[in-house]
Design a protein around this motif. Structure first.
Motif: not given
Length: 359
Positions: A204-232
Motif C-alpha cells: 500500500s502507499l502512504g504519505t507519512d506526515s507533511p513534516m517529513s513526507g508528501g503534501q498529499n496522496l496525489l503528490e505521493e503517487i507522482q513521487f512514487a512513480t518518479y522514484i521507481y523509474e529513477k531506481n529501476y
C-alpha cells in the motif's frame, strides 16, 4: 470523468499536520530526526493548535486529494476522541507498536499487540526497519521471534529489509506500506519496492506526515512513480498504483473499502478524465482534478458545478478555490478553522497541503 473507490492513505500521523518539513538527512534511523523535530521552532509553533484542530486540518488535507480513509499511526488513547468528529474515515480497529526496537516510543508491546490483533481479527500495525543501525535492521527477526509476523501484520517503511526479510514477509502473507517521499527526505533512499512486488507482497502507499513526507496522496503517487523509474529504469504500472491506494490497503487494514461494490459504504471519488486509461489517469491527477469526493454517502468536497446536487440534498456548503478551480466544501467548521490559522499565529501562514482559498 472517472469514478474510483475512495482512495486510502495507508500511513499518516495526523498530529503531524503542519509545515515546513523538519530535519536534514540522511539519518541513521528515525530517532535523530524525531529529536530534530522536537527541537525545531516550527514544532513549538504547531503547539498553538489543539490536537483536534490538527486532526481536522489533516482530514481536510486527505479529503481534497480524494482520500476517504486514512491510517493514523498513533495510540488509540490519542485519536479515539477525534475519529467520529472529522470529515473522513480514520481506521479505528487496530493494535499498534510504534516500532520494533528498544528505542521506540513504547506505544505497545509488539508480541502482546499482535496476539490481541489475532484474537480480534484486526490488523497489528508497526513501523519496521526505518533505519540502518544494527538493531533497526533486525526488525523482522524480532517479529519472527515473537511469532508476530503473520497476515495480521502491517508494516510501514522497511527501507533496510534484506532479501531474506522480504521472502519471510511474503511467506507470512504480511503487508507493507511504502512512503517514498518521507524515506528519501530522511534517508536519501527508499525501500526496494520492486522486490516487494516481485515477491507478491501486498503493498500500500502512504504519505507519512507533511513534516517529513508528501503534501498529499496525489503528490505521493507522482513521487512514487518518479522514484521507481529513477531506481529501476522502468515505469511503475498505473494499475499497480491504483491497487496500492484502494484494494491493497483495504485488505491489509480489513476495512469495508477498496472497491465500488454496492454492498460497501458509499465512499468514492470522481476525477477528471485526463488520459484514456483509467489507471494511468491516476498518475497524472492534481488537486484541481478531484471533481467530487463522497464520504459515507455524503458529498463532502468537489467541483462547484455539483452545487445543485447539494441544494437538492439540503446540504450546507461553501464556495472555495483550489488551484484556480472553484470548489465546494460541505464540512461544517472547516472555513472557521482555516480562518483561525492566522488568529492562532498572529500572521498568515501558508500551508501547501491545504491550498484552499476562501473569501
Amino acid at each position: 470523468y472517472y469514478v474510483y473507490p475512495g482512495f486510502i492513505n495507508a500511513h499518516d500521523h495526523l498530529l503531524g499536520t503542519y509545515f515546513p518539513r523538519v530535519g536534514k538527512g540522511p539519518y541513521l534511523n528515525w530517532l535523530p530526526w524525531d529529536n530534530d523535530l522536537k527541537a525545531a521552532k516550527v514544532y513549538t509553533e504547531r503547539a498553538n493548535f489543539t490536537n483536534y484542530e490538527l486532526y481536522f486540518l489533516g482530514s481536510l488535507r486527505n479529503l481534497i486529494s480524494g482520500a476517504t480513509w486514512v491510517q493514523d499511526h498513533i495510540p488509540h488513547v490519542v485519536n479515539e476522541k477525534f475519529i467520529s468528529h472529522v470529515p473522513i474515515n480514520i481506521i479505528h480497529k487496530y493494535t499498534l507498536a510504534h516500532e520494533v526496537s528498544s528505542y521506540d516510543l513504547n506505544w505497545g508491546d509488539p508480541e502482546k499487540e499482535h496476539e490481541l490483533a489475532k484474537k480480534e481479527k484486526i490488523p497489528f500495525i508497526t513501523h519496521i526497519e526505518e533505519g540502518f543501525d544494527e538493531e533497526a535492521m533486525k526488525g523482522i527477526d524480532y517479529l519472527k521471534e515473537m511469532n508476530a509476523l503473520t497476515d495480521h501484520t502491517v508494516m510501514v517503511h522497511g527501507i533496510a529489509l534484506s532479501e531474506q526479510d522480504i521472502k519471510d514477509i511474503s511467506a507470512a502473507n504480511a503487508h507493507m506500506v511504502w512512503c517514498p517521499n518521507s524515506n528519501v527526505f530522511m534517508f536519501d533512499q527508499t525501500a526496494d519496492v520492486k522486490s516487494w512486488l516481485k515477491n507478491k507482497i501486498n503493498v500500500s502507499l502512504g504519505t507519512d506526515s507533511p513534516m517529513s513526507g508528501g503534501q498529499n496522496l496525489l503528490e505521493e503517487i507522482q513521487f512514487a512513480t518518479y522514484i521507481y523509474e529513477k531506481n529501476y529504469g522502468q515505469k511503475l504500472d498505473g494499475r499497480t498504483v491504483f491497487n496500492m491506494i484502494t484494494k491493497n490497503p483495504a485488505k491489509a487494514f480489513r476495512i469495508p473499502s477498496g472497491t465500488l461494490d454496492e454492498k460497501l459504504p458509499a465512499n468514492f471519488v470522481i476525477t477528471k478524465k485526463i488520459l484514456d486509461n483509467p489507471y494511468e489517469n491516476i498518475l497524472k491527477l492534481k488537486l484541481a482534478d478531484i471533481a467530487l469526493v463522497v464520504v459515507n454517502g455524503k458529498p463532502s468536497y468537489g467541483d462547484f458545478s455539483f452545487s445543485p446536487l447539494l441544494k437538492k440534498l439540503k446540504l450546507q456548503h461553501w464556495k472555495v478555490n483550489v488551484e484556480n478551480e472553484d470548489k465546494f466544501l460541505s464540512v461544517r467548521g472547516s472555513l472557521k478553522l482555516l480562518k483561525k490559522v492566522k488568529h492562532h499565529l498572529g500572521y498568515s501562514k501558508y500551508l501547501p497541503f491545504l491550498p484552499i482559498n476562501i473569501d
